[in-house]
Design a protein around this motif. Structure first.
Motif, PDB file in Angstrom:
ATOM      1  N   LEU A 548       0.756  -1.170  -0.137  1.00  0.00           N
ATOM      2  CA  LEU A 548       0.088   0.096   0.074  1.00  0.00           C
ATOM      3  C   LEU A 548       0.638   1.232   0.043  1.00  0.00           C
ATOM      4  O   LEU A 548       0.420   2.562  -0.510  1.00  0.00           O
ATOM      5  CB  LEU A 548      -0.845  -0.072   1.151  1.00  0.00           C
ATOM      6  CG  LEU A 548      -2.030  -1.028   1.245  1.00  0.00           C
ATOM      7  CD1 LEU A 548      -3.075  -1.055   2.547  1.00  0.00           C
ATOM      8  CD2 LEU A 548      -2.918  -0.983  -0.150  1.00  0.00           C
ATOM      9  N   ARG A 549       1.918   1.226   0.622  1.00  0.00           N
ATOM     10  CA  ARG A 549       2.815   2.333   0.439  1.00  0.00           C
ATOM     11  C   ARG A 549       3.344   2.600  -1.016  1.00  0.00           C
ATOM     12  O   ARG A 549       3.413   3.720  -1.620  1.00  0.00           O
ATOM     13  CB  ARG A 549       4.161   2.172   1.560  1.00  0.00           C
ATOM     14  CG  ARG A 549       5.044   3.373   1.253  1.00  0.00           C
ATOM     15  CD  ARG A 549       6.157   3.199   2.404  1.00  0.00           C
ATOM     16  NE  ARG A 549       7.112   1.695   2.487  1.00  0.00           N
ATOM     17  CZ  ARG A 549       7.819   1.506   3.222  1.00  0.00           C
ATOM     18  NH1 ARG A 549       8.083   2.341   4.197  1.00  0.00           N
ATOM     19  NH2 ARG A 549       8.423   0.435   2.941  1.00  0.00           N
ATOM     20  N   ALA A 550       3.593   1.606  -1.892  1.00  0.00           N
ATOM     21  CA  ALA A 550       3.960   1.755  -3.257  1.00  0.00           C
ATOM     22  C   ALA A 550       2.805   2.148  -4.013  1.00  0.00           C
ATOM     23  O   ALA A 550       2.790   2.997  -4.991  1.00  0.00           O
ATOM     24  CB  ALA A 550       4.100   0.343  -3.749  1.00  0.00           C
ATOM     25  N   LEU A 551       1.503   1.660  -3.567  1.00  0.00           N
ATOM     26  CA  LEU A 551      -0.039   2.118  -4.185  1.00  0.00           C
ATOM     27  C   LEU A 551       0.141   3.623  -3.756  1.00  0.00           C
ATOM     28  O   LEU A 551      -0.474   4.373  -4.735  1.00  0.00           O
ATOM     29  CB  LEU A 551      -0.981   1.417  -3.680  1.00  0.00           C
ATOM     30  CG  LEU A 551      -2.103   1.285  -4.466  1.00  0.00           C
ATOM     31  CD1 LEU A 551      -1.921   0.469  -5.507  1.00  0.00           C
ATOM     32  CD2 LEU A 551      -3.237   0.687  -3.516  1.00  0.00           C
ATOM     33  N   ARG A 552       0.445   4.107  -2.660  1.00  0.00           N
ATOM     34  CA  ARG A 552       0.044   5.515  -2.259  1.00  0.00           C
ATOM     35  C   ARG A 552       1.253   6.461  -3.532  1.00  0.00           C
ATOM     36  O   ARG A 552       0.698   7.365  -4.113  1.00  0.00           O
ATOM     37  CB  ARG A 552       0.825   5.746  -0.893  1.00  0.00           C
ATOM     38  CG  ARG A 552       0.531   7.195  -0.645  1.00  0.00           C
ATOM     39  CD  ARG A 552       0.829   7.389   0.967  1.00  0.00           C
ATOM     40  NE  ARG A 552       2.507   7.144   1.090  1.00  0.00           N
ATOM     41  CZ  ARG A 552       2.840   7.039   2.252  1.00  0.00           C
ATOM     42  NH1 ARG A 552       2.179   7.229   3.578  1.00  0.00           N
ATOM     43  NH2 ARG A 552       4.183   6.867   2.344  1.00  0.00           N
ATOM     44  N   GLU A 553       2.541   5.871  -3.442  1.00  0.00           N
ATOM     45  CA  GLU A 553       3.337   6.580  -4.426  1.00  0.00           C
ATOM     46  C   GLU A 553       2.609   6.490  -5.657  1.00  0.00           C
ATOM     47  O   GLU A 553       2.830   7.432  -6.785  1.00  0.00           O
ATOM     48  CB  GLU A 553       4.925   5.769  -4.360  1.00  0.00           C
ATOM     49  CG  GLU A 553       5.554   6.493  -3.094  1.00  0.00           C
ATOM     50  CD  GLU A 553       5.394   7.681  -2.832  1.00  0.00           C
ATOM     51  OE1 GLU A 553       6.019   8.419  -3.724  1.00  0.00           O
ATOM     52  OE2 GLU A 553       5.046   8.254  -1.628  1.00  0.00           O
ATOM     53  N   LEU A 554       2.005   5.370  -6.274  1.00  0.00           N
ATOM     54  CA  LEU A 554       1.764   5.350  -7.624  1.00  0.00           C
ATOM     55  C   LEU A 554       0.627   6.424  -7.640  1.00  0.00           C
ATOM     56  O   LEU A 554       0.271   7.157  -8.691  1.00  0.00           O
ATOM     57  CB  LEU A 554       0.961   3.871  -7.507  1.00  0.00           C
ATOM     58  CG  LEU A 554       0.056   3.810  -9.205  1.00  0.00           C
ATOM     59  CD1 LEU A 554       0.970   3.838 -10.354  1.00  0.00           C
ATOM     60  CD2 LEU A 554      -0.376   2.151  -9.033  1.00  0.00           C
ATOM     61  N   TYR A 555      -0.181   6.584  -6.884  1.00  0.00           N
ATOM     62  CA  TYR A 555      -1.396   7.750  -6.776  1.00  0.00           C
ATOM     63  C   TYR A 555      -0.762   8.817  -6.892  1.00  0.00           C
ATOM     64  O   TYR A 555      -1.027   9.835  -7.885  1.00  0.00           O
ATOM     65  CB  TYR A 555      -1.997   7.638  -5.499  1.00  0.00           C
ATOM     66  CG  TYR A 555      -3.404   7.200  -5.486  1.00  0.00           C
ATOM     67  CD1 TYR A 555      -4.513   7.467  -6.215  1.00  0.00           C
ATOM     68  CD2 TYR A 555      -3.756   5.713  -4.750  1.00  0.00           C
ATOM     69  CE1 TYR A 555      -5.781   6.730  -6.033  1.00  0.00           C
ATOM     70  CE2 TYR A 555      -4.770   4.972  -4.864  1.00  0.00           C
ATOM     71  CZ  TYR A 555      -5.968   5.778  -5.536  1.00  0.00           C
ATOM     72  OH  TYR A 555      -7.283   4.880  -5.572  1.00  0.00           O
ATOM     73  N   HIS A 556       0.315   9.282  -6.291  1.00  0.00           N
ATOM     74  CA  HIS A 556       0.910  10.491  -6.444  1.00  0.00           C
ATOM     75  C   HIS A 556       1.638  10.582  -7.758  1.00  0.00           C
ATOM     76  O   HIS A 556       1.459  11.865  -8.380  1.00  0.00           O
ATOM     77  CB  HIS A 556       2.076  10.653  -5.464  1.00  0.00           C
ATOM     78  CG  HIS A 556       1.601  10.765  -3.561  1.00  0.00           C
ATOM     79  ND1 HIS A 556       2.502  10.926  -2.951  1.00  0.00           N
ATOM     80  CD2 HIS A 556       0.501  10.719  -3.470  1.00  0.00           C
ATOM     81  CE1 HIS A 556       1.768  10.898  -1.716  1.00  0.00           C
ATOM     82  NE2 HIS A 556       0.763  11.027  -2.049  1.00  0.00           N
ATOM     83  N   ARG A 557       2.198   9.892  -8.357  1.00  0.00           N
ATOM     84  CA  ARG A 557       2.761   9.909  -9.686  1.00  0.00           C
ATOM     85  C   ARG A 557       1.718  10.139 -10.615  1.00  0.00           C
ATOM     86  O   ARG A 557       1.865  10.903 -11.628  1.00  0.00           O
ATOM     87  CB  ARG A 557       3.867   8.735 -10.086  1.00  0.00           C
ATOM     88  CG  ARG A 557       4.932   8.515  -9.012  1.00  0.00           C
ATOM     89  CD  ARG A 557       5.831   9.516  -9.285  1.00  0.00           C
ATOM     90  NE  ARG A 557       5.632  10.711  -8.407  1.00  0.00           N
ATOM     91  CZ  ARG A 557       5.796  10.665  -7.188  1.00  0.00           C
ATOM     92  NH1 ARG A 557       6.408   9.684  -6.510  1.00  0.00           N
ATOM     93  NH2 ARG A 557       5.895  11.778  -6.202  1.00  0.00           N
ATOM     94  N   ALA A 558       0.739   9.326 -10.832  1.00  0.00           N
ATOM     95  CA  ALA A 558      -0.506   9.668 -11.589  1.00  0.00           C
ATOM     96  C   ALA A 558      -1.248  10.831 -11.637  1.00  0.00           C
ATOM     97  O   ALA A 558      -1.463  11.401 -12.595  1.00  0.00           O
ATOM     98  CB  ALA A 558      -1.559   8.185 -11.489  1.00  0.00           C
TER      99      ALA A 558
END
Length: 570
Positions: A548-558
């Motif tokens: 979920l930490r990786a997913l949070r970063e994914l949200y930020h980049r998108a």
């Protein structure tokens, strides 16, 4: 020993390509490759395998080679053991590790070694999965015809919704292309402090500005002279040859009146420009056209890159006029590659709204919906900033989630529009991004209270604990493919022979974020991530927190590609 799949980022395209190569094998393995059937047609490699994405299909397979393809390659669709062994042994080079496979009625089903895939993505760091797979070189100028003076700079009260769509699309494309390594410029510059520049700032659009008294007269004179000396200039006598009676006299009168005309059809025919409207014909050069060309010339003046692409982002109503401008620029001596990104109309049933009225409506609806949900908590600068970002997200997702050539129909009724609940675009995406931040805030408070230890390095974890189907869905459908999604806009600009129009899947980031938010919301509502503070439960909790930490970063980049800052609390 290190797993080879950890040496390079896992890629869906690399996996499909390797699987196709392994399945086709050498010519002696292919059914019908004998002399009598040498002309037999075989499927393209990229059509041999399909990546699954639905939760239902991912329960029993990750990739499928359909039986129709197997029947084309092999007698009765029976895959030779040697070929199957080759497929199952694929490793390295960005290929997802294969755990097993079997031929069933629908075809050859493969399952990925999911534990190895989780480890490869989450242990080595997700940086490579959150950026384009390769950096590009070159320069792109994004020209928005809606913003050029005609003769005055447009204002929020004169800007139509269709024109606003083109500006948002140019803003989104700029962010995407910069991520890929392109130098990006915008045209035209807007007057500093103008109403339209302030309006764009409220939407998070950072459009370039210049002092209001900054004249472009010298450049306009240069463009005018270039057109007057252009080999494509059409003089009165030339027009007279193609007319009878008084036609030549009328043309000469127009010439004497100072009418400068350029034969656009000759330009695109002799210059080999593809895809331009054959009815362009002869165009009279007006002052606003020269001003437009001078702005384009200014935007490219300081560019030293040899490869410059000018992308005109225009509405379908203005496409013909923008083609005229593009060909006029070519007639003046400009040699830059030019493409046209054409947007469909924006429709509002039963009413007509300007861009300013639309933004005001959505902002009011967002505030009302938030007040109903949060009540008295809705006050102060922090909430004002949240309302601003949520309104911008609503507008962007409404206007950018549709294929750019298709029309957009907006619900602009006062009682309709924005909701803080349900999978409805921008609000839903921002809400789920905030949920991730809230989750980690809760975890950090638990650490401060001594309930949980700090998250250990991924190399110390056993990722076989990630057994929930939603966890694989989030990795396989979103984290792994995101890098290749970012690559697509730049690749679309490279397509040659497609004519003047550029067809770019500009809606994909918005759709990706909405789909991600639906799957994350379903998972989050079903799974209790922060469990009881018991040591034997920590491994699974930490594996989930890594994901979920990786997913949070994914949200930020998108969200960065939409120029939207993440909402960290609600």
């Amino acid at each position: 020993m290190e797993n080879t799949e950890e040496l390079s980022p896992l890629r869906i395209t690399s996996t499909v390509r390797a699987l196709s190569s392994a399945l086709r094998g050498k010519s002696e393995h292919v059914h019908g490759s004998g002399r009598g059937e040498s002309d037999r047609m075989f499927p393209e490699p990229e059509k041999l395998w399909f990546k699954e994405s639905s939760a239902k299909n991912l329960r029993n397979r990750d990739f499928l080679s359909p039986s129709t393809m197997l029947n084309t390659l092999y007698a009765d669709g029976q895959v030779p053991l040697a070929v199957m062994s080759r497929v199952l042994s694929l490793r390295g080079g960005g290929v997802l590790p294969v755990a097993g496979g079997e031929v069933m009625g629908e075809g050859l089903r493969l399952r990925v070694d999911r534990v190895a895939a989780f480890r490869a993505v989450l242990v080595g760091g997700t940086t490579e999965y959150l950026k384009p797979s390769s950096q590009r070189e070159g320069c792109v100028v994004l020209n928005c015809p809606a913003l050029h003076p005609k003769p005055n700079t447009p204002s929020p009260d004169t800007l139509s919704l269709g024109q606003l769509r083109t500006v948002l699309l140019a803003d989104h494309m700029g962010a995407l292309l910069r991520r890929q390594g392109f130098e990006v410029y915008f045209c035209p510059t807007l007057p500093e402090g103008s109403d339209v520049a302030t309006f764009f700032q409220a939407l998070g659009i950072d459009w370039p500005t210049a002092p209001a008294n900054c004249a472009n007269d010298e450049r306009e004179e240069k463009i005018q002279k270039a057109l007057e000396n252009s080999p494509y200039r059409e003089r009165g006598t030339e027009r007279g040859r193609r007319t009878s009676g008084g036609g030549g006299r009328k043309a000469a009168e127009e010439e004497n009146e100072g009418g400068l005309r350029i034969n656009l059809k000759r330009v695109f025919q002799e210059e080999g420009l593809l895809g331009y409207d054959p009815t362009l014909g002869t165009c009279k050069v007006h002052r606003d056209s020269v001003s437009h060309l001078a702005q384009l010339d200014l935007s490219t003046a300081d560019i030293t890159e040899t490869m410059v692409t000018v992308l005109h982002v225009t509405s379908c109503q203005d496409e013909f006029r923008q083609q005229q401008i593009a060909v006029l620029w070519r007639a003046s001596g400009a040699t830059h590659s030019q493409r046209h990104l054409v947007c469909g109309p924006v429709k509002t049933a039963g009413s007509h709204l300007t861009a300013a009225q639309y933004l005001q409506l959505r902002k009011g609806q967002m505030k009302e919906a938030s007040e109903m949900k949060y009540g008295d908590k809705l006050e102060g600068q922090t909430w004002d900033d949240i309302i601003k970002v949520m309104t911008s997200a609503t507008v962007r997702f409404e206007l950018l989630s549709t294929v750019h050539t298709s029309p957009v129909t907006l619900d602009v009724q006062r009682e309709g529009g924005v909701s803080t609940k349900g999978p409805r675009g921008g609000v839903f995406v921002m809400y789920n991004c905030a949920r991730l931040h809230t989750l980690f805030d809760s975890y950090e408070r638990g650490v401060e209270k001594g309930l949980y230890p700090e998250i250990p390095d991924g190399s110390q974890l056993d990722f076989s604990a990630l057994k929930e189907e939603g966890e694989w869905l989030l990795l396989f459908n979103y984290l792994i493919p995101f890098s290749e999604l970012l690559d697509q806009s730049g690749q679309s600009l490279d397509c040659e022979g497609g004519g003047a129009r550029a067809n770019i899947k500009t809606e994909q980031i918005c759709k990706f974020l909405v789909s991600l938010s639906k799957d994350f919301s379903s998972y989050y509502n079903r799974v209790h991530v922060l469990g009881e503070p018991l040591p034997h439960l920590f491994n699974q909790m930490f594996c989930r927190l890594h994901l979920l930490r990786a997913l949070r970063e994914l949200y930020h980049r998108a969200l960065e590609t939409l120029n939207l800052p993440p909402i960290r609390q609600l």
